[in-house]
Design a protein around this motif. Structure first.
Motif, PDB file in Angstrom:
ATOM      1  N   ASP A   1       0.807  -1.228   0.000  1.00 56.84           N
ATOM      2  CA  ASP A   1       0.000   0.000   0.000  1.00 56.84           C
ATOM      3  C   ASP A   1       0.837   1.275   0.000  1.00 56.84           C
ATOM      4  N   HIS A   2       2.016   1.220   0.631  1.00 57.98           N
ATOM      5  CA  HIS A   2       2.811   2.444   0.794  1.00 57.98           C
ATOM      6  C   HIS A   2       4.286   2.196   0.457  1.00 57.98           C
TER       7      HIS A   2
ATOM      8  N   ARG B   1      10.069   3.937  -6.189  1.00 58.80           N
ATOM      9  CA  ARG B   1       9.616   3.268  -7.409  1.00 58.80           C
ATOM     10  C   ARG B   1      10.107   1.822  -7.482  1.00 58.80           C
TER      11      ARG B   1
ATOM     12  N   ALA C   1       7.881  -0.321  -5.278  1.00 59.48           N
ATOM     13  CA  ALA C   1       6.554  -0.384  -5.885  1.00 59.48           C
ATOM     14  C   ALA C   1       6.522  -1.358  -7.057  1.00 59.48           C
TER      15      ALA C   1
ATOM     16  N   ASN D   1      -6.278   4.738  -5.502  1.00 58.19           N
ATOM     17  CA  ASN D   1      -5.215   3.801  -5.123  1.00 58.19           C
ATOM     18  C   ASN D   1      -3.900   4.054  -5.868  1.00 58.19           C
TER      19      ASN D   1
ATOM     20  N   HIS E   1      -0.321   5.941  -7.139  1.00 56.27           N
ATOM     21  CA  HIS E   1       0.874   6.461  -6.476  1.00 56.27           C
ATOM     22  C   HIS E   1       1.560   7.460  -7.401  1.00 56.27           C
TER      23      HIS E   1
ATOM     24  N   ALA F   1       8.732   8.070  -3.479  1.00 59.25           N
ATOM     25  CA  ALA F   1       7.278   8.188  -3.516  1.00 59.25           C
ATOM     26  C   ALA F   1       6.840   9.529  -2.931  1.00 59.25           C
TER      27      ALA F   1
ATOM     28  N   ILE G   1       3.353  10.054  -2.987  1.00 62.64           N
ATOM     29  CA  ILE G   1       2.083   9.549  -2.438  1.00 62.64           C
ATOM     30  C   ILE G   1       2.075   8.041  -2.581  1.00 62.64           C
TER      31      ILE G   1
END
Length: 367
Positions: free
Chosen positions: A224-225, A229, A232, A354, A356, A365, A367
């Protein structure tokens, strides 16, 4: 059991090749921590330094309250399970499991009790008189784990133990190791390159790249967080889509403009985007957050994008659509029974709540 502490640990190989750089981590007592990352990121080296199979160039490693930098592997009270099983081919299963205890001169009845107990836990009681060549890959791996269990060590170390197994057996063994952790309540450090193993097994996950820790968090926190990059893109299957574009502000709202489409961004992103009108940005969105128009009742037109279908991959319960706008390509995860023609245009909906946003320069990141 015991906690394991890495304190600013660095490992250099000859030629000043940096394998692990300034690695700091606390693995709590009874915790299951997974080190994950691509090949060459330093995860196995980090594990082997705990085992004493690699020397620490600088920094400190503690097992419990004991500094172990200069302690020989046999005296560290750890047990390691290797990728290639490392079983003695001329010994039976029983003798393989008992060998380490015999070397430490345990009483015969104690060896018998521990081996039988471990065999029962792992469901290999009927295999005790076989030799490794008569075992399947999964059975060999259970024997390797059993050999570690009988030691009753403070810390279990697993170095990609499932890599040599087929996909179905990997899923089964994944569940068995998780059940074993719950039963033994042991401290475990587990190395893998497979993010699915990491997500399903770890209490916490350490994502590594180029010898450095990128992020340490629970599986859901990573999903989620993500901190940057790389994290993610590494966590999630298929990986997150990254689309380059710029921020625009119009009518009191922020938009992401890719060049061929523009979508409205979520309201909660506004405080972070203040003062970034016209700034380049990397927009990240997972395939599961992109749906076909037919799947979404009353979609917001400002969240819809028209793209051309390049490839359709049905995978059973869902399908992966590979789409292109002409400037960028991305993947959508949609319902299995939706039909799409290759080279035809489809309208899809981005669930921007949702999404990013990443700084294209630092990769961090926003967000």
């Amino acid at each position: 059991m015991a906690r394991v502490v890495y304190n600013n640990v660095t490992k250099l190989f000859p030629g000043d090749v940096v394998a692990v750089k300034d690695f700091s981590l606390e693995v709590e007592d009874k915790e299951f921590v997974v080190l994950v990352g691509p090949s060459g990121c330093g995860k196995s080296t980090s594990l082997r330094m705990v085992a004493g199979l690699e020397e620490v160039t600088s920094g400190e490693i503690y097992i419990g309250d004991r500094l172990v930098n200069d302690v020989p592997p046999k005296d560290r009270d750890i047990a390691m399970v290797f990728q290639n099983y490392a079983l003695y081919p001329h010994m039976t299963v029983y003798k393989n499991m008992a060998f380490g205890l015999k070397l430490r001169k345990y009483p015969k009845d104690e060896i018998e009790r521990r081996v039988r107990e471990a065999a029962e836990i792992l469901g290999i009681t009927e295999l005790m008189n076989r030799k490794p060549k008569a075992l399947s890959g999964g059975q060999r791996q259970r024997v390797a784990v059993g050999r570690a269990i009988v030691r009753k060590p403070k810390v279990f170390l697993f170095d990609e133990p499932l890599s040599n197994l087929d996909a179905k057996l990997r899923v089964q063994m994944r569940a068995e190791i998780s059940k074993l952790h719950n039963r033994l309540q042991a401290t475990m450090i587990y190395v893998t390159h497979d993010q699915m193993e990491a997500m399903t097994m770890g209490d916490r996950i350490v994502v590594m790249k180029d010898g450095e820790i990128q992020q340490v968090a629970t599986p859901l926190e990573l999903y989620d967080h993500p901190k940057n990059r790389f994290v993610a893109g590494f966590i999630g299957t298929p990986p997150m889509n990254f689309i380059e574009g710029k921020i625009e502000r119009a009518n009191g709202r922020f938009y992401f403009n890719e060049g061929t489409f523009r979508i409205a961004l979520a309201e909660h992103m506004s405080p972070v985007l203040a003062g970034k009108n016209g700034a380049p940005i990397t927009f990240g969105i997972r395939p599961e957050d992109i749906k076909d128009l037919e799947e979404v009742p009353n979609p917001n037109p400002e969240h819809c994008v028209t793209s051309r279908v390049e490839v359709v991959e049905p995978v059973g319960a869902e399908s992966f659509w590979y789409l292109t706008t002409g400037l960028c390509s991305y993947i959508a995860k949609v319902g299995a029974h939706l039909r799409a023609e290759v080279n035809a245009d489809r309208r899809v909906v981005f669930f921007v709540e949702n999404a990013h946003l990443f700084d294209p320069t630092t990769q961090e990141a926003l967000i």
